[in-house]
Motif scaffolding. Structure first.
Motif, mmCIF file in Angstrom:
data_model
loop_
_atom_site.group_PDB
_atom_site.id
_atom_site.type_symbol
_atom_site.label_atom_id
_atom_site.label_comp_id
_atom_site.label_asym_id
_atom_site.label_seq_id
_atom_site.Cartn_x
_atom_site.Cartn_y
_atom_site.Cartn_z
ATOM 1 N N LEU A 111 0.830 -1.208 0.000
ATOM 2 C CA LEU A 111 0.000 0.000 0.000
ATOM 3 C C LEU A 111 0.865 1.260 0.000
ATOM 4 O O LEU A 111 0.567 2.229 -0.706
ATOM 5 N N ILE A 112 1.954 1.247 0.753
ATOM 6 C CA ILE A 112 2.876 2.393 0.777
ATOM 7 C C ILE A 112 3.464 2.616 -0.614
ATOM 8 O O ILE A 112 3.501 3.751 -1.118
ATOM 9 N N LEU A 113 3.907 1.541 -1.248
ATOM 10 C CA LEU A 113 4.486 1.671 -2.595
ATOM 11 C C LEU A 113 3.446 2.153 -3.599
ATOM 12 O O LEU A 113 3.745 2.984 -4.463
ATOM 13 N N ARG A 114 2.225 1.672 -3.465
ATOM 14 C CA ARG A 114 1.172 2.108 -4.394
ATOM 15 C C ARG A 114 0.874 3.591 -4.221
ATOM 16 O O ARG A 114 0.743 4.333 -5.211
ATOM 17 N N LEU A 115 0.778 4.040 -2.963
ATOM 18 C CA LEU A 115 0.523 5.464 -2.714
ATOM 19 C C LEU A 115 1.658 6.324 -3.253
ATOM 20 O O LEU A 115 1.425 7.395 -3.826
ATOM 21 N N ALA A 116 2.892 5.867 -3.085
ATOM 22 C CA ALA A 116 4.046 6.649 -3.537
ATOM 23 C C ALA A 116 4.103 6.715 -5.067
ATOM 24 O O ALA A 116 4.445 7.761 -5.635
ATOM 25 N N ARG A 117 3.750 5.627 -5.730
ATOM 26 C CA ARG A 117 3.812 5.620 -7.201
ATOM 27 C C ARG A 117 2.667 6.413 -7.824
ATOM 28 O O ARG A 117 2.853 7.081 -8.837
ATOM 29 N N GLU A 118 1.495 6.318 -7.223
ATOM 30 C CA GLU A 118 0.340 7.016 -7.797
ATOM 31 C C GLU A 118 0.344 8.504 -7.481
ATOM 32 O O GLU A 118 -0.262 9.290 -8.204
ATOM 33 N N ASN A 119 0.964 8.898 -6.375
ATOM 34 C CA ASN A 119 0.992 10.301 -5.955
ATOM 35 C C ASN A 119 2.444 10.723 -5.808
ATOM 36 O O ASN A 119 2.996 10.708 -4.704
ATOM 37 N N GLY A 123 5.177 13.252 0.095
ATOM 38 C CA GLY A 123 6.360 12.879 0.850
ATOM 39 C C GLY A 123 6.023 11.815 1.889
ATOM 40 O O GLY A 123 4.907 11.293 1.959
ATOM 41 N N TYR A 124 7.003 11.543 2.734
ATOM 42 C CA TYR A 124 6.828 10.504 3.750
ATOM 43 C C TYR A 124 5.706 10.851 4.715
ATOM 44 O O TYR A 124 4.875 10.008 5.047
ATOM 45 N N LEU A 125 5.686 12.098 5.181
ATOM 46 C CA LEU A 125 4.687 12.502 6.172
ATOM 47 C C LEU A 125 3.273 12.464 5.588
ATOM 48 O O LEU A 125 2.318 12.101 6.284
ATOM 49 N N ARG A 126 3.133 12.841 4.335
ATOM 50 C CA ARG A 126 1.811 12.805 3.714
ATOM 51 C C ARG A 126 1.319 11.365 3.574
ATOM 52 O O ARG A 126 0.152 11.058 3.807
ATOM 53 N N ILE A 127 2.214 10.464 3.206
ATOM 54 C CA ILE A 127 1.836 9.048 3.095
ATOM 55 C C ILE A 127 1.452 8.497 4.464
ATOM 56 O O ILE A 127 0.467 7.761 4.597
ATOM 57 N N VAL A 128 2.199 8.874 5.507
ATOM 58 C CA VAL A 128 1.861 8.447 6.877
ATOM 59 C C VAL A 128 0.481 8.969 7.256
ATOM 60 O O VAL A 128 -0.338 8.242 7.841
ATOM 61 N N GLU A 130 -2.040 9.761 5.254
ATOM 62 C CA GLU A 130 -3.072 9.040 4.504
ATOM 63 C C GLU A 130 -3.279 7.639 5.064
ATOM 64 O O GLU A 130 -4.398 7.131 5.106
ATOM 65 N N LEU A 131 -2.204 7.005 5.501
ATOM 66 C CA LEU A 131 -2.332 5.673 6.100
ATOM 67 C C LEU A 131 -3.060 5.726 7.438
ATOM 68 O O LEU A 131 -3.806 4.808 7.787
ATOM 69 N N ARG A 132 -2.837 6.796 8.196
ATOM 70 C CA ARG A 132 -3.549 6.943 9.471
ATOM 71 C C ARG A 132 -5.051 7.067 9.263
ATOM 72 O O ARG A 132 -5.839 6.630 10.086
ATOM 73 N N LYS A 133 -5.442 7.692 8.155
ATOM 74 C CA LYS A 133 -6.871 7.777 7.838
ATOM 75 C C LYS A 133 -7.460 6.390 7.611
ATOM 76 O O LYS A 133 -8.645 6.173 7.825
ATOM 77 N N LEU A 134 -6.608 5.453 7.176
ATOM 78 C CA LEU A 134 -7.037 4.074 6.942
ATOM 79 C C LEU A 134 -6.800 3.192 8.170
ATOM 80 O O LEU A 134 -6.868 1.973 8.076
ATOM 81 N N SER A 135 -6.479 3.820 9.324
ATOM 82 C CA SER A 135 -6.204 3.114 10.589
ATOM 83 C C SER A 135 -4.963 2.227 10.508
ATOM 84 O O SER A 135 -4.910 1.156 11.105
ATOM 85 N N VAL A 136 -3.975 2.673 9.761
ATOM 86 C CA VAL A 136 -2.696 1.972 9.681
ATOM 87 C C VAL A 136 -1.652 2.901 10.285
ATOM 88 O O VAL A 136 -1.385 3.968 9.750
ATOM 89 N N ASN A 137 -1.086 2.499 11.409
ATOM 90 C CA ASN A 137 -0.107 3.347 12.101
ATOM 91 C C ASN A 137 1.310 2.894 11.764
ATOM 92 O O ASN A 137 1.736 1.804 12.162
#
Length: 178
Positions: A111-119, A123-128, A130-137
């Motif tokens: 999921l991290i790689l997919r978010l990084a490739r599509e967007n 940066g790292y903080l933005r991906i973190v 977005e993952l928190r919104k999905l309940s992934v810490n």
């Protein structure tokens, strides 16, 4: 193990109730028979193996029986005391866990790689975030490590075009200006 220990405890409790209902003479005869059987077994068996529920019962009974009666046990008094200490220690200690953060699953890495490739601008903080919104810490350093392992550069470099793609995209307008 908990179920078998509970089963043994219930059986022993029922045996104790039956024992209280019997007369003193019957109890004394049974004790003599059991002592004789114990002496026979001690001669024949080298070293008996005790299951965890056996240790639990013997340690609990040794707490009730005075120390002068500990000769009836198959083990030495030091062994009984060690079993008692382990029972107390197990009661007050927490289960053993590996130190550090638990490992992150493969799905989260993908999921991290997919978010990084599509967007590419994230940066790292933005991906973190977005993952928190999905309940992934996860931490930003973990996201960075995943991206580095996959060979993806940081956000500003991921977002940039190479000179070749820039020139190909704007070739017509550059030639029109000349």
């Amino acid at each position: 193990m908990l179920v078998s220990s509970l089963d043994v405890a219930v059986c022993r409790l029922l045996q104790l109730i039956v024992l209280f209902a019997r007369g003193d003479r019957e109890k004394e005869l049974e004790i003599l028979v059991l002592r004789h059987e114990l002496s026979i077994l001690r001669r024949q068996v080298g070293q008996p193996r005790f299951e965890p529920h056996d240790r639990l019962v013997l340690a609990a009974l040794s707490r009730v029986l005075p120390r002068r009666g500990w000769d009836a046990f198959l083990v030495r008094p030091e062994t009984l005391l060690r079993w008692q200490r382990r029972l107390v220690a197990r009661r007050w200690t927490y289960p053993r866990r590996r130190p550090g953060r638990p490992p992150i699953g493969r799905e989260v890495r993908e999921l991290i790689l997919r978010l990084a490739r599509e967007n590419t601008g994230w940066g790292y903080l933005r991906i973190v975030g977005e993952l928190r919104k999905l309940s992934v810490n996860v931490s930003a350093s973990f996201v960075r490590n995943v991206l580095v392992d996959a060979g993806l550069p940081p956000a500003p470099k991921r977002d940039r075009q190479s000179w070749r793609t820039f020139l190909q995209a704007h070739a017509d307008s550059i030639l029109a200006c000349d």
